[in-house]
Write a protein that holds these residues in place. Sequence first.
Motif, PDB file in Angstrom:
ATOM      1  N   LEU A  96       0.820  -1.211   0.000  1.00  0.00           N
ATOM      2  CA  LEU A  96       0.000   0.000   0.000  1.00  0.00           C
ATOM      3  C   LEU A  96       0.853   1.260   0.000  1.00  0.00           C
ATOM      4  O   LEU A  96       0.582   2.212  -0.741  1.00  0.00           O
ATOM      5  CB  LEU A  96      -0.930  -0.017   1.213  1.00  0.00           C
ATOM      6  N   ALA A  97       1.918   1.267   0.786  1.00  0.00           N
ATOM      7  CA  ALA A  97       2.753   2.464   0.900  1.00  0.00           C
ATOM      8  C   ALA A  97       3.538   2.751  -0.369  1.00  0.00           C
ATOM      9  O   ALA A  97       3.977   3.890  -0.590  1.00  0.00           O
ATOM     10  CB  ALA A  97       3.713   2.315   2.079  1.00  0.00           C
ATOM     11  N   ASP A  98       3.714   1.741  -1.224  1.00  0.00           N
ATOM     12  CA  ASP A  98       4.534   1.903  -2.417  1.00  0.00           C
ATOM     13  C   ASP A  98       3.707   1.942  -3.697  1.00  0.00           C
ATOM     14  O   ASP A  98       4.245   2.035  -4.798  1.00  0.00           O
ATOM     15  CB  ASP A  98       5.543   0.745  -2.493  1.00  0.00           C
ATOM     16  N   LEU A  99       2.383   1.927  -3.558  1.00  0.00           N
ATOM     17  CA  LEU A  99       1.501   1.831  -4.721  1.00  0.00           C
ATOM     18  C   LEU A  99       1.604   3.064  -5.616  1.00  0.00           C
ATOM     19  O   LEU A  99       1.590   2.967  -6.850  1.00  0.00           O
ATOM     20  CB  LEU A  99       0.064   1.646  -4.239  1.00  0.00           C
ATOM     21  N   GLY A 100       1.701   4.244  -5.011  1.00  0.00           N
ATOM     22  CA  GLY A 100       1.716   5.484  -5.775  1.00  0.00           C
ATOM     23  C   GLY A 100       2.864   5.566  -6.770  1.00  0.00           C
ATOM     24  O   GLY A 100       2.713   6.132  -7.857  1.00  0.00           O
ATOM     25  N   ARG A 101       3.994   4.987  -6.418  1.00  0.00           N
ATOM     26  CA  ARG A 101       5.160   5.038  -7.311  1.00  0.00           C
ATOM     27  C   ARG A 101       4.869   4.327  -8.625  1.00  0.00           C
ATOM     28  O   ARG A 101       5.238   4.807  -9.706  1.00  0.00           O
ATOM     29  CB  ARG A 101       6.368   4.405  -6.612  1.00  0.00           C
TER      30      ARG A 101
END
Length: 279
Positions: free
Chosen positions: A96-101
């Motif tokens: 979830l924390a890395d999805l935006g990348r």
Amino acid sequence: MAYKSLFSVLTDEKLAGPVLSQAVTLTGMNDAHLEVLCMGVDRSQTGYYYAGANAMILQESITRAQEEAEGIEARVRDILRSSEVRWSTESGVAQLADLGRHVAARARFSDMVVLPRPYGEGRGVELEPILEAAMFEGHTPVLVVPDEETQVKKADKIVLAWNESAEALNAARAALPMLIAAESVHLAVIDPPTHGPDRSDPGGLLSQYLARHGVKCEIDVLSKTMPRVSDVLLRHCKDIEADLVVMGAYGKSRFREAILGGATRYMLEQTEIPVFMAH
């Protein structure tokens, strides 16, 4: 400018139908290519496993996310096979924390991102950061499709929310292909300031700019008769039976809107028609 590369991100099979229906329609209208990223989301938080947890727990979360991604991609392919547009799919897994990348890396090479409404019952927590990553890190306009089967086949009547902000102007520029193709564009100016260079002709300069591009527009000056600007805008859309809303997004900071609310969030929570946004 034309929309030649459209992009969408799906993390839930249930949301594929309305989003792809809208995306396929726009892709066909613009003779474009549609790329769909099917993501399985590992919603566990690294560093917060219970005492004694081992790599097997992490692997189980990743495996579950991979199965979700494969299921979403299979659903997407089933829908797109019956279409007559050019398309491609890709699946993957991200925390979830890395999805935006991952979203931003693909969104920045697209002309428009088509996404589901991020708020509502049963919505995953990942939908909001996906939308924000597309706009802020990808610097790409976003078309948000509501829950209902209310897709724009051709946006004949568009409401453009105008408040003289940079965000609203960016949205108007990004939406030019749709504005030019529309039968009428209503510049909605809500409670304009009584002082300033445009006080006698609110929206006049924007109307002139759009008219030079061939946009058939008119200015609707509205009073703020309801507590929220978004309520006035939504009521006006319903009154004139608009097909689409174009607006600037996040005039306030994202943190402030998340805590205190704002026009962007309220519009996305309440709208029954697609919303085209840019920052």
